[in-house]
Structure formats: structure tokens, C-alpha cells
Write an enzyme that holds these catalytic residues in place. Structure first.
Site, PDB file in Angstrom:
ATOM      1  N   SER B  11       0.858  -1.184   0.000  1.00  0.00           N
ATOM      2  CA  SER B  11       0.000   0.000   0.000  1.00  0.00           C
ATOM      3  C   SER B  11       0.895   1.235   0.000  1.00  0.00           C
ATOM      4  O   SER B  11       1.812   1.327  -0.822  1.00  0.00           O
ATOM      5  CB  SER B  11      -0.939  -0.055   1.209  1.00  0.00           C
ATOM      6  OG  SER B  11      -1.893   0.962   1.126  1.00  0.00           O
ATOM      7  N   HIS B  38      -2.357  -1.004  -3.492  1.00  0.00           N
ATOM      8  CA  HIS B  38      -3.470  -0.051  -3.347  1.00  0.00           C
ATOM      9  C   HIS B  38      -3.179   1.179  -4.190  1.00  0.00           C
ATOM     10  O   HIS B  38      -2.068   1.707  -4.161  1.00  0.00           O
ATOM     11  CB  HIS B  38      -3.635   0.360  -1.881  1.00  0.00           C
ATOM     12  CG  HIS B  38      -4.129  -0.754  -1.024  1.00  0.00           C
ATOM     13  ND1 HIS B  38      -4.055  -0.716   0.342  1.00  0.00           N
ATOM     14  CD2 HIS B  38      -4.706  -1.934  -1.341  1.00  0.00           C
ATOM     15  CE1 HIS B  38      -4.569  -1.827   0.853  1.00  0.00           C
ATOM     16  NE2 HIS B  38      -4.961  -2.591  -0.158  1.00  0.00           N
ATOM     17  N   ASP B 131      -4.945  -4.375   5.520  1.00  0.00           N
ATOM     18  CA  ASP B 131      -5.314  -5.285   4.433  1.00  0.00           C
ATOM     19  C   ASP B 131      -4.173  -6.294   4.230  1.00  0.00           C
ATOM     20  O   ASP B 131      -3.007  -5.936   4.312  1.00  0.00           O
ATOM     21  CB  ASP B 131      -5.553  -4.475   3.149  1.00  0.00           C
ATOM     22  CG  ASP B 131      -6.197  -5.310   2.049  1.00  0.00           C
ATOM     23  OD1 ASP B 131      -6.776  -6.368   2.353  1.00  0.00           O
ATOM     24  OD2 ASP B 131      -6.120  -4.891   0.876  1.00  0.00           O
TER      25      ASP B 131
END
Lengths: 292, 197
Positions: B11, B38, B131
Site C-alpha cells: 500500500s 493499493h 489489508d
């Protein structure tokens, strides 16, 4: 280096067997849903189905998918949950604004040459993209002579689509999309805010028919100038994609347009020979006037 | 023991981290990579084009139903989840965000674990949310090899820390060591690691 091999090998068959059993149970589950309720998920992408089924299972107090099958057969209200799990209703107004901009600038001027227009929006879910189309047609002074068929197999989604009422917290995003899609007015012209919702202008519904149609099991019902089906085919396996693309091909008049989702393509299907590519990035295709 | 695929989740700070790992891989590196980074829903394909120009292996945005091939790195497209099918092809989905993310790392990890079982390597890199932690644990439960970037070396340490807090991964390494380990695994066709329990 080779020491833990035995231990690992003992474990391998376990997860393997478990996985095979799960896959078998899912097959039986999909068969049960089809046999009992007529909804056919048997040719959907497997990873998606498995993920959703296992999540439903882990959120329940059922032991395994076989028990879930029992619920599906004997508990009529349970099937509604499963259908919600398996169908994707995520959508937004003017989703992928560049697509709608391109549609407005390149395709709509050509459609204007027809005296009367028919559009099929297949897999319309909760309707946001149908109303987006209605707004464009209105602004391009084409809506009055257009009939839009908006279909989905999901009755709950269709109900929401008919209502045209959406949560107010989405409106910022919708407005930004509308502007980026080349909107000509203020987006607020098209809705009334009430409490936590926005209610779309009822004049947008005038030439839209919302109807139940299942792409997997139902057939051609009209001949249209434009088919829009975006982010539906990605859930189908190759075989089912073939069926649905051929359905679209048969539903289109010669010279009609097919619009798919940004990651979907006609290129590897047998329907491809009937079309020419208008926009590779926005996935807009035109049906040939004759077989090449 | 042969590893058939590597899944990587990243991310915030991920582009630099991925650059370090991907450019650190041998020219003959052949295990396919699946990457969920992401990224904003409206971004273009800059990242894959950029990485492709720097790397020896082919780096591309994944297409739906695409077969996973050796020597290629597939990135989840912006605004789509990337799923792995059990016939080793890629599926895309626009379903709801998971852990506030689309693409979500957990979805990719979870489906890859089902598809590859113990022939999978999962890696969590830098990021500002949690996540991927659950999905990486699933990979370990299916017998796969799990690697987490050493949080003290991560641009943002939340994501690696969330994974380590949830379970014990096989390795916690800095980026350069992750690339070295992957090269070593790639070189030994039948790799075994004594630390796998």
C-alpha cells in the site's frame, strides 16, 4: 535441509482433500440453487463464488457447505441471502466518466440519425448507470425518441433501480463523475435531496422499462441500437461469456453498438467477427452491416 | 517442493518497495508474480509501464481470464479486485471494497491460497492499513511460505505490523533480503526451507 519433509507431506493431502471437498460441495450447492430456483451460477467464475459462499458460511452457525445446501433447499428465506452474496450490485452514476464522455461525443451524434432508438442496458443492477444514460440522452435531446430496456436478474436490485433513490453520501462522487463525463448542466438539476437520500427526477424514468431478464438462461427479446453491459461478463466463465456475447450480437441491429466494461473484451470471442472496434480503451464496438 | 506463484501486497510506499524487489530479481527469474498495490480508482497504468521499463520480467496490468504465465508480473488494475482461479487464470471483480480497498490484498491472497495451496509464496510490504494480514495467514494455513517486510525498514509500518500481530510469518526481512530469498528459491527447483513448520 530435508528434515521436515515428512511433516509437510502429511499436511499436504489434508488441505488438498479439504479443498476438493469444498469444491464438490459448491458444485452441489449451485446445482441445488439452479434446480430449485432457476438461478444458474454454474458457469460463474469459481474463485468469486467460492469466496462469497465461504464468507456466508463463516458468518453463519452452519458447520459446512452441505448444511448450507440443506438451508437452501428447505428454507425459502435463506436463498435470498445467497442470491445477494453471489450477485454484485456495486455501481455508480457515470461510472468510468471517460466512457460516458466518449459515448456522448462519438456515438450519440451517430445515433441521432435514427428516428427512433432502442437501448438495452443488460445487468443494470440498482440503476445508476441507466439514469446516467437517460441524463445524457436528455441533454443531447434524444431521450424523447428513445426506449431504454434496463434488465437484471436480481429483483431486489431492480426494485431499487425503479425507485431511483440513492444515499446522499454518494452524490459528491456522482457529481464529480457527471462533470468529468462532459455534463452540460448542474448535476443538482436532476435530483431532490430529502433526509439522507437523493430522489432522481421522475422525468428521467419516463422512457425506461425495468424488467427481469437473466443473461444466463433467458433469450433475445428485442432488436436494439445499443447494448450496454458493463462489468457483468467478468463474473462469467469463457463458455458463458460466449453465450452472452452471442445474445448481444443477435439483439443488435446491423450498425448497432456494444459497450462493455473497461476490462472486458470481445476480442477473443467468436462474436468478434461481427464487430469492428470503435474504441479499444473504452470497449466500444460496432456491429457490421454484413459478415466480413 | 516447487513454488508456482508469488503474491505480493503493498500500500503506501509500495511503488519504491516493489521497485527494489522487482529490479533485484535475477534475469532468469521465472516464478510468476501477482501484485496488489493499493492505488486510486482513477489512476492510469503509469506504475506498470514504469516498472516494466525497469525490470527484466514482463510487468503488466492483469486482464480478466488471463492465464498466469512464468516470467511475468501481473498487477491488479485500479478499481478492480484481482482473484486467482484454480485453473491458474486471473479473474477481476468490482464488488465492494474490502478493508476500504479495491483492489484488496486479502481477496487476492485468499483466492491464491485456494488455487496454489503449499506452492504459494505470500509477501506483505509497506502500507498504512491492515489489508493482507488475514489473507497471509490463510496462505500459511494452506502450507504456503509467508514473508513480511521488516516493519523497521518499511516506509509505513502499519501493514507489516498488522500481519506480525495476527500470526507468525516464516520470514521477516528487509526488501533486499526478500529479493535474495526469492532468487534463491527460484534457483533451487526443489527448494526446502528448514524453518517451515
Amino acid at each position: 535441509m530435508n528434515k521436515p519433509k515428512a511433516e509437510k507431506q502429511n499436511r499436504e493431502p489434508d488441505t488438498d482433500v479439504v479443498n476438493k471437498n469444498i469444491n464438490l460441495e459448491i458444485k452441489l450447492l449451485l446445482e441445488a440453487i439452479y434446480q430449485k430456483y432457476g438461478y444458474d451460477f454454474r458457469n460463474y467464475g469459481q474463485a468469486h463464488i467460492k469466496r462469497r459462499v465461504l464468507h456466508r458460511l463463516s458468518g453463519s452457525n452452519l458447520k459446512n457447505i452441505s448444511e448450507l445446501i440443506h438451508e437452501v433447499i428447505y428454507n425459502d428465506s435463506f436463498i435470498k441471502l445467497i442470491l445477494e452474496d453471489l450477485s454484485i450490485t456495486v455501481t455508480e452514476m457515470f461510472r468510468d466518466p471517460t466512457f460516458y464522455k466518449r459515448l456522448r461525443e462519438e456515438i450519440i451524434p451517430l445515433l441521432k440519425t435514427y428516428p427512433y432508438l432502442k437501448i438495452w442496458h443488460a445487468g443494470c443492477s440498482t440503476g445508476q448507470e441507466v439514469y446516467s444514460m437517460a441524463i445524457i440522452l436528455k441533454e443531447e435531446k434524444l431521450f424523447e425518441r428513445t426506449q431504454i430496456y434496463a434488465t437484471d436478474f436480481n429483483q431486489l436490485a431492480l426494485k431499487k433501480a425503479r425507485e431511483g433513490i440513492y444515499p446522499i453520501d454518494k452524490i459528491k462522487e456522482y457529481t464529480r463523475n457527471y462533470q468529468r463525463a462532459g455534463g452540460k448542466n448542474a448535476f443538482s438539476d436532476y435530483y431532490t435531496a430529502k433526509y439522507e437520500s437523493v430522489i432522481l427526477d421522475s422525468s428521467l424514468k419516463k422512457n425506461i422499462v425495468f424488467a427481469e431478464h437473466n443473461l444466463v438462461t433467458d433469450n433475445v427479446f428485442a432488436e436494439v441500437n445499443l447494448v450496454i453491459c458493463r462489468n457483468v461478463l467478468i463474473y462469467f466463465n469463457k463458455e458463458l461469456q460466449e453465450r452472452v456475447l452471442s445474445l448481444f450480437e443477435q439483439s443488435l441491429m446491423p450498425g448497432g453498438y456494444l459497450c462493455l466494461g473497461s476490462k472486458e473484451s470481445l476480442r477473443f470471442s467468436s462474436a468478434y467477427k461481427h464487430f469492428q472496434e470503435i474504441d479499444d480503451k473504452e470497449k466500444i464496438y460496432k456491429k457490421n452491416f454484413y459478415l466480413r | 517442493m516447487e513454488y508456482s506463484a508469488i503474491v505480493i501486497g503493498a500500500s503506501a510506499g509500495g511503488l519504491n518497495a516493489l521497485k527494489t524487489i522487482l529490479t533485484g530479481l535475477d534475469a532468469e527469474f521465472s516464478i510468476p508474480l501477482l501484485v496488489t498495490q493499493h492505488i486510486s480508482a482513477h489512476s492510469d497504468n503509469y506504475m506498470t509501464v514504469h516498472l516494466n521499463s525497469l525490470c527484466k520480467m514482463t510487468v503488466k496490468e492483469a486482464d480478466e481470464k488471463e492465464k498466469i504465465e512464468k516470467g511475468k508480473a501481473y498487477f491488479a488494475p485500479p478499481n478492480f479486485h484481482m482473484l486467482v482461479e484454480e485453473d491458474y487464470s486471473i479473474s477481476l471483480s468490482v464488488e465492494d471494497k474490502v478493508n476500504y480497498a479495491r483492489p484488496s490484498i486479502d481477496i487476492m491472497f485468499e483466492t491464491a491460497a485456494f488455487a496454489y495451496g503449499n506452492r504459494l509464496i505470500g509477501i506483505i510490504l509497506t502500507g498504512a492499513n491492515n489489508d493482507g494480514a488475514k489473507g497471509l495467514k490463510t496462505i500459511k494455513e494452506h502450507g504456503g511460505l509467508t514473508i513480511v517486510q521488516d516493519p523497521t525498514t518499511a516506509e509505513v509500518d502499519t501493514m507489516p505490523r498488522s500481519a506480525i500481530d495476527l500470526f507468525r510469518p516464516h520470514y521477516v526481512l528487509k526488501l533486499e533480503s526478500i529479493a535474495e530469498l526469492l532468487n534463491e528459491i527460484n534457483r533451487k527447483n526443489k527448494y526446502r526451507d528448514p524453518r517451515i513448520h
